[in-house]
Design a protein around this motif. Structure first.
Motif: not given
Length: 104
Positions: A13-18
């Motif tokens: 959620l913080e950086d939308m990294g998969r």
């Protein structure tokens, strides 16, 4: 045939990294591909009994995904010190493990 299903992925959620799930071998310190992954029963911390998909299919377990409750016991008959301990069959060899599965 059209596929109308919706698929979601997990994201940080913080950086939308998969986010991905990786199978990692602790002994070889590397990621392991699916074709190198098998099942096993941990007899002890250092001994694992391998069990193949074919062996599991031969078992024809009626309760493979269910627990059958045979009886309830009065709460006062259970030692409170041992209430958190689970019940477990203690198996001492690969042949005993396979016999237990076959008889299940």
């Amino acid at each position: 045939m059209l596929d109308h299903s919706i698929r979601f992925h997990q994201y940080h959620l913080e950086d939308m990294g998969r986010l991905r799930v990786r199978k990692y071998c602790e002994v070889e310190d590397r990621e392991v591909p699916t074709d190198e992954i098998g099942k096993g029963y941990e007899l002890t911390k250092t001994q694992v009994i391998p069990i193949s998909d074919a062996e599991l299919q031969e078992l024809h377990l009626l309760t493979a995904k269910a627990i059958e409750i045979e009886v309830f016991v009065p709460l006062e008959s259970i030692d409170p010190i041992r209430i958190a301990e689970g019940y477990r069959n203690f198996i001492h060899s690969a042949s005993a493990f396979r016999t237990l599965l076959r008889n299940a």
